[in-house]
Design an enzyme around this catalytic site. Structure first.
Site, PDB file in Angstrom:
ATOM      1  N   ASP A  78      65.493   1.910  13.468  1.00  0.00           N
ATOM      2  CA  ASP A  78      65.199   3.645  13.544  1.00  0.00           C
ATOM      3  C   ASP A  78      65.639   3.906  14.471  1.00  0.00           C
ATOM      4  O   ASP A  78      65.267   4.900  14.589  1.00  0.00           O
ATOM      5  CB  ASP A  78      63.319   3.402  13.578  1.00  0.00           C
ATOM      6  CG  ASP A  78      62.835   3.714  12.366  1.00  0.00           C
ATOM      7  OD1 ASP A  78      63.180   4.271  10.940  1.00  0.00           O
ATOM      8  OD2 ASP A  78      62.139   2.542  11.659  1.00  0.00           O
TER       9      ASP A  78
ATOM     10  N   GLN B 291      57.508   0.875   8.914  1.00  0.00           N
ATOM     11  CA  GLN B 291      56.839   1.627   8.286  1.00  0.00           C
ATOM     12  C   GLN B 291      55.721   2.506   9.129  1.00  0.00           C
ATOM     13  O   GLN B 291      54.934   2.247   9.218  1.00  0.00           O
ATOM     14  CB  GLN B 291      56.581   1.316   6.548  1.00  0.00           C
ATOM     15  CG  GLN B 291      56.802   2.827   5.836  1.00  0.00           C
ATOM     16  CD  GLN B 291      57.810   3.473   5.661  1.00  0.00           C
ATOM     17  OE1 GLN B 291      59.062   3.763   5.309  1.00  0.00           O
ATOM     18  NE2 GLN B 291      57.939   4.667   5.664  1.00  0.00           N
TER      19      GLN B 291
ATOM     20  N   LYS C  54      63.712   1.627   0.008  1.00  0.00           N
ATOM     21  CA  LYS C  54      64.485   0.831   0.827  1.00  0.00           C
ATOM     22  C   LYS C  54      65.196  -0.442   0.551  1.00  0.00           C
ATOM     23  O   LYS C  54      66.281  -0.919   0.780  1.00  0.00           O
ATOM     24  CB  LYS C  54      64.045   0.838   2.446  1.00  0.00           C
ATOM     25  CG  LYS C  54      64.003   2.273   3.421  1.00  0.00           C
ATOM     26  CD  LYS C  54      62.817   2.320   4.020  1.00  0.00           C
ATOM     27  CE  LYS C  54      62.977   3.905   4.899  1.00  0.00           C
ATOM     28  NZ  LYS C  54      61.227   4.206   5.038  1.00  0.00           N
TER      29      LYS C  54
HETATM   30  N1  GUN Z   1      58.152   7.437   7.770  1.00  0.00           N
HETATM   31  C1  GUN Z   1      58.240   8.143   7.437  1.00  0.00           C
HETATM   32  N2  GUN Z   1      59.682   7.928   7.665  1.00  0.00           N
HETATM   33  C2  GUN Z   1      60.328   6.984   8.588  1.00  0.00           C
HETATM   34  C3  GUN Z   1      61.546   6.676   9.294  1.00  0.00           C
HETATM   35  O1  GUN Z   1      61.995   7.210   9.463  1.00  0.00           O
HETATM   36  N3  GUN Z   1      60.934   5.470   9.274  1.00  0.00           N
HETATM   37  C4  GUN Z   1      59.962   4.649   9.741  1.00  0.00           C
HETATM   38  N4  GUN Z   1      59.686   3.704   9.657  1.00  0.00           N
HETATM   39  N5  GUN Z   1      58.876   5.159   9.016  1.00  0.00           N
HETATM   40  C5  GUN Z   1      59.019   6.354   8.528  1.00  0.00           C
END
Ligand code: GUN
Length: 296
Positions: free
Chosen positions: A121, A98, A54
């Site tokens: 998100d 996350q 990311k």
């Molecule tokens: N962990 C796995 N996929 C995601 C996601 O799309 N967003 C977040 N915040 N954590 C994750």
């Protein structure tokens, strides 16, 4: 094999290109650089890989990346205090915590502490409610990516029969809401659904998000249907580890009109849509026009 293979890797690169163009315009015309803060608690190896990816893609798109790595035993109060600081920081337009969080932290409480406008998100209860009532919201990245691929491949989706396999808060439910917003006839199927094959066989659009390797066989697919496979499952095969989707690729591709592969389908779209959401959040924060083609 007759199906068109939907190249998510190439499409995600196109989305990232649009994001980068919009970021460049915001910098040149407004003097604004969109910023994304990512919070990682603990040392889960898979989460570390995601967060690194990311960060890299955020910086490549010309945006600012703020990474906050906290110890696995961080208290809820300290995490909430960090979120408050990020909520108040005008340089931060998007906040992502996350998941999964360590067991002593309440994920719902933490997610709902994020300013909904910065919730890239789309997990905050306000955004869930806005999406559910057809109002402007932040849309979860994976279903947003699926919708973009469907629109790109099919054009208008109005009137099509869509079956979403899986009822998770992160993919299944928001995907169903988005398809309803496109005027599809939507069925959410899940582990308790009876005659699942018959249900899926009706669908012009199948979105599979159950996390069960190759559970959808080709004879569940209506000829010519569009199949979006969200599953990423690691299995042992021929003495090695391979990634497979929730659909049995060969048999589904023999019947479908189009299908996303695993890997290289939905996967790359998720981070591309995170970047898109960050630019959208930045534009909303500054009351500027939203980028075209990057929102639901
Ligand atoms: N962990 C796995 N996929 C995601 C996601 O799309 N967003 C977040 N915040 N954590 C994750």
């Amino acid at each position: 094999m007759s199906a068109t293979i939907i190249d998510g890797k190439a499409f995600a690169a196109t989305i990232r290109g649009k994001v980068a163009d919009h970021v460049a315009r915001l910098k040149a015309e407004q003097g604004i650089t969109p910023g994304l803060a990512v919070v990682l608690v603990g040392e889960d190896p898979a989460s570390q890989v995601y967060v690194r990816s990311k960060r890299k893609q955020t910086v490549e798109a010309g945006m600012n990346s703020y990474e906050h790595k906290l110890d696995a035993d961080t208290s809820e109060a300290d995490l909430l205090a960090l979120i408050e600081t990020l909520n108040a920081d005008p340089a931060v337009h998007g906040i992502l915590v996350q998941l999964p969080l360590p067991g002593h932290l309440d994920s719902d409480l933490v997610i709902n502490a994020i300013d909904p406008v910065k919730d890239v998100d789309g997990f905050h209860i306000s955004n869930v409610g806005l999406l559910g009532t057809g109002q402007k919201s932040m849309v979860p990245c994976t279903p947003l990516g699926c919708l973009m691929m469907l629109r790109d491949h099919l054009g208008a989706l109005s009137g099509l029969d869509a079956v979403v396999l899986g009822r998770s808060n992160i993919v299944g439910k928001p995907m169903a809401q988005l398809l309803l917003g496109e005027s599809c006839t939507v069925t959410i199927a899940h582990s308790r659904t009876r005659n699942l094959g018959d249900v899926v066989r009706r669908a012009d659009i199948v979105v599979a998000a159950v996390g069960r390797p190759e559970m959808v066989p080709g004879d569940w697919i209506k000829p010519g249907a569009t199949v979006i496979d969200v599953g990423i499952n690691r299995i042992e095969r021929d003495g090695g580890t391979v990634l497979v989707g929730d659909c049995h690729f060969e048999s589904c591709a023999a019947v479908a009109g189009a299908i996303t592969p695993v890997p290289g389908g939905v996967g790359p779209m998720t981070i591309a849509c995170l970047l898109a959401n960050t630019v959208t959040a930045c534009c909303r924060a500054h009351a500027l026009p939203e980028p075209e083609g990057l929102t639901a």
